[in-house]
Design a protein around this motif. Sequence first.
Motif, PDB file in Angstrom:
ATOM      1  N   LEU A   5       0.851  -1.186   0.000  1.00 39.24           N
ATOM      2  CA  LEU A   5       0.000   0.000   0.000  1.00 39.24           C
ATOM      3  C   LEU A   5       0.880   1.226   0.000  1.00 39.24           C
ATOM      4  CD1 LEU A   5      -0.134   1.525   3.038  1.00 39.24           C
ATOM      5  CD2 LEU A   5      -1.548  -0.418   3.548  1.00 39.24           C
ATOM      6  N   ASN A   6       0.291   2.346  -0.348  1.00 37.54           N
ATOM      7  CA  ASN A   6       1.016   3.605  -0.382  1.00 37.54           C
ATOM      8  C   ASN A   6       0.700   4.360   0.907  1.00 37.54           C
ATOM      9  OD1 ASN A   6       1.741   6.347  -0.777  1.00 37.54           O
ATOM     10  ND2 ASN A   6       1.728   6.038  -2.992  1.00 37.54           N
ATOM     11  N   TYR A   7       1.604   4.287   1.870  1.00 38.02           N
ATOM     12  CA  TYR A   7       1.352   4.880   3.183  1.00 38.02           C
ATOM     13  C   TYR A   7       1.258   6.401   3.128  1.00 38.02           C
ATOM     14  CZ  TYR A   7       6.484   5.227   3.075  1.00 38.02           C
ATOM     15  OH  TYR A   7       7.780   5.489   2.725  1.00 38.02           O
ATOM     16  N   ALA A   8       1.936   7.025   2.172  1.00 37.62           N
ATOM     17  CA  ALA A   8       1.849   8.485   2.036  1.00 37.62           C
ATOM     18  C   ALA A   8       0.444   8.909   1.624  1.00 37.62           C
ATOM     19  CB  ALA A   8       2.873   8.986   1.026  1.00 37.62           C
ATOM     20  N   GLN A   9      -0.193   8.111   0.790  1.00 33.83           N
ATOM     21  CA  GLN A   9      -1.568   8.411   0.381  1.00 33.83           C
ATOM     22  C   GLN A   9      -2.569   8.054   1.471  1.00 33.83           C
ATOM     23  OE1 GLN A   9      -2.182   6.285  -3.294  1.00 33.83           O
ATOM     24  NE2 GLN A   9      -1.174   7.867  -4.523  1.00 33.83           N
ATOM     25  N   GLN A  10      -2.309   6.974   2.178  1.00 35.70           N
ATOM     26  CA  GLN A  10      -3.249   6.508   3.198  1.00 35.70           C
ATOM     27  C   GLN A  10      -3.211   7.354   4.467  1.00 35.70           C
ATOM     28  OE1 GLN A  10      -5.604   4.154   2.635  1.00 35.70           O
ATOM     29  NE2 GLN A  10      -4.789   4.282   0.557  1.00 35.70           N
ATOM     30  N   SER A  11      -2.066   7.885   4.796  1.00 39.60           N
ATOM     31  CA  SER A  11      -1.895   8.685   6.020  1.00 39.60           C
ATOM     32  C   SER A  11      -1.154   9.981   5.679  1.00 39.60           C
ATOM     33  CB  SER A  11      -1.116   7.884   7.057  1.00 39.60           C
ATOM     34  OG  SER A  11      -1.721   6.641   7.319  1.00 39.60           O
ATOM     35  N   PRO A  12      -1.739  10.833   4.872  1.00 34.63           N
ATOM     36  CA  PRO A  12      -1.013  12.002   4.369  1.00 34.63           C
ATOM     37  C   PRO A  12      -0.537  12.963   5.454  1.00 34.63           C
ATOM     38  CG  PRO A  12      -3.338  12.148   3.792  1.00 34.63           C
ATOM     39  CD  PRO A  12      -3.108  10.781   4.353  1.00 34.63           C
ATOM     40  N   GLU A  13      -1.317  13.191   6.483  1.00 46.89           N
ATOM     41  CA  GLU A  13      -0.895  14.118   7.539  1.00 46.89           C
ATOM     42  C   GLU A  13       0.273  13.562   8.337  1.00 46.89           C
ATOM     43  OE1 GLU A  13      -1.628  17.364   8.214  1.00 46.89           O
ATOM     44  OE2 GLU A  13      -2.600  17.201   6.260  1.00 46.89           O
ATOM     45  N   LEU A  14       0.207  12.281   8.674  1.00 42.36           N
ATOM     46  CA  LEU A  14       1.315  11.658   9.408  1.00 42.36           C
ATOM     47  C   LEU A  14       2.575  11.620   8.554  1.00 42.36           C
ATOM     48  CD1 LEU A  14      -0.601   8.751  11.154  1.00 42.36           C
ATOM     49  CD2 LEU A  14       0.193  10.895  12.178  1.00 42.36           C
ATOM     50  N   PHE A  15       2.404  11.278   7.276  1.00 50.87           N
ATOM     51  CA  PHE A  15       3.538  11.268   6.359  1.00 50.87           C
ATOM     52  C   PHE A  15       4.177  12.649   6.284  1.00 50.87           C
ATOM     53  CE2 PHE A  15       5.213  11.950   2.029  1.00 50.87           C
ATOM     54  CZ  PHE A  15       6.226  11.012   2.028  1.00 50.87           C
ATOM     55  N   LYS A  16       3.346  13.677   6.136  1.00 51.91           N
ATOM     56  CA  LYS A  16       3.846  15.047   6.047  1.00 51.91           C
ATOM     57  C   LYS A  16       4.638  15.429   7.301  1.00 51.91           C
ATOM     58  CE  LYS A  16       2.354  19.814   5.564  1.00 51.91           C
ATOM     59  NZ  LYS A  16       1.348  20.740   5.988  1.00 51.91           N
ATOM     60  N   LYS A  17       4.108  15.124   8.476  1.00 49.40           N
ATOM     61  CA  LYS A  17       4.786  15.468   9.736  1.00 49.40           C
ATOM     62  C   LYS A  17       6.103  14.708   9.866  1.00 49.40           C
ATOM     63  CE  LYS A  17       1.740  18.274  11.535  1.00 49.40           C
ATOM     64  NZ  LYS A  17       2.010  19.683  11.610  1.00 49.40           N
ATOM     65  N   PHE A  18       6.089  13.439   9.474  1.00 50.41           N
ATOM     66  CA  PHE A  18       7.326  12.666   9.582  1.00 50.41           C
ATOM     67  C   PHE A  18       8.360  13.144   8.570  1.00 50.41           C
ATOM     68  CE2 PHE A  18       9.919   8.713   9.594  1.00 50.41           C
ATOM     69  CZ  PHE A  18      10.365   8.867  10.896  1.00 50.41           C
ATOM     70  N   MET A  19       7.912  13.555   7.396  1.00 51.80           N
ATOM     71  CA  MET A  19       8.841  14.142   6.409  1.00 51.80           C
ATOM     72  C   MET A  19       9.437  15.440   6.961  1.00 51.80           C
ATOM     73  SD  MET A  19       9.539  12.509   3.643  1.00 51.80           S
ATOM     74  CE  MET A  19      10.077  13.744   2.483  1.00 51.80           C
ATOM     75  N   GLU A  20       8.616  16.252   7.612  1.00 52.32           N
ATOM     76  CA  GLU A  20       9.115  17.492   8.214  1.00 52.32           C
ATOM     77  C   GLU A  20      10.187  17.180   9.262  1.00 52.32           C
ATOM     78  OE1 GLU A  20       5.672  19.553   9.722  1.00 52.32           O
ATOM     79  OE2 GLU A  20       4.903  19.960   7.702  1.00 52.32           O
TER      80      GLU A  20
END
Length: 159
Positions: A5-20
Motif C-alpha cells: 500500500l502507499n502509506y503516504a496516500q493513506q496517512s497524508p498528515e502523518l507522512f507530512k509530519k514525519f517528512m518534516e
Amino acid sequence: MTQRLNYAQQSPELFKKFMEFSMALKSSVIDEKLQALVEIRASQINGCGFCLDMHVKQAKIHGETELRLYHVAIWRESNLFIPRERAALAWTEALTKLPEGGIPDEIYERVRGQLSEKEISDLTFVVMAINAWNRVNVGFKTVPGTADKAYGLDKAGLN
C-alpha cells in the motif's frame, strides 16, 4: 516485488509530519556524509531495500566514494573510516539492534570520545528516523528506486 500500500496516500498528515521531522535532521550538527553512512548501515541491518537504495544514491550525489559505500557493511574491518565515523556506526548498530540489557557503556564511551553531547543527541534522532522509515518501507514492501525522480536520485548515475 509489489508494494502492499502507499502509506503516504493513506496517512497524508502523518507522512507530512514525519517528512518534516526527517527534513529537520538535515540541519542537525551531523553532516550529510555521516548521516548517509548511518542511514545506510541501519537500512542494511533492517533489510530495507528501498532506504538502502535511496541513501546510497544520496551519498553518491554528496560525494561519497563507491569503495566506502561498499565497505559500510564491513566498517569494523575496513580502514576507510575515521574514529568518529566508527563511533557513529557502532552507536547506530546498538540503537538499531537494541541489545537485551540496553546499550553497553563501552559503546557509549566510545561515542562520547568522538562526538559532543549535542552530536550524540542529534545522531540518535537520525538513527530513530531511519529505523522508522525502514519499518514502514519494509512493512509495506516499498519498491527500491520508485522515488528516484521525485527525490532527484536519478542524478547519482547508479541505475
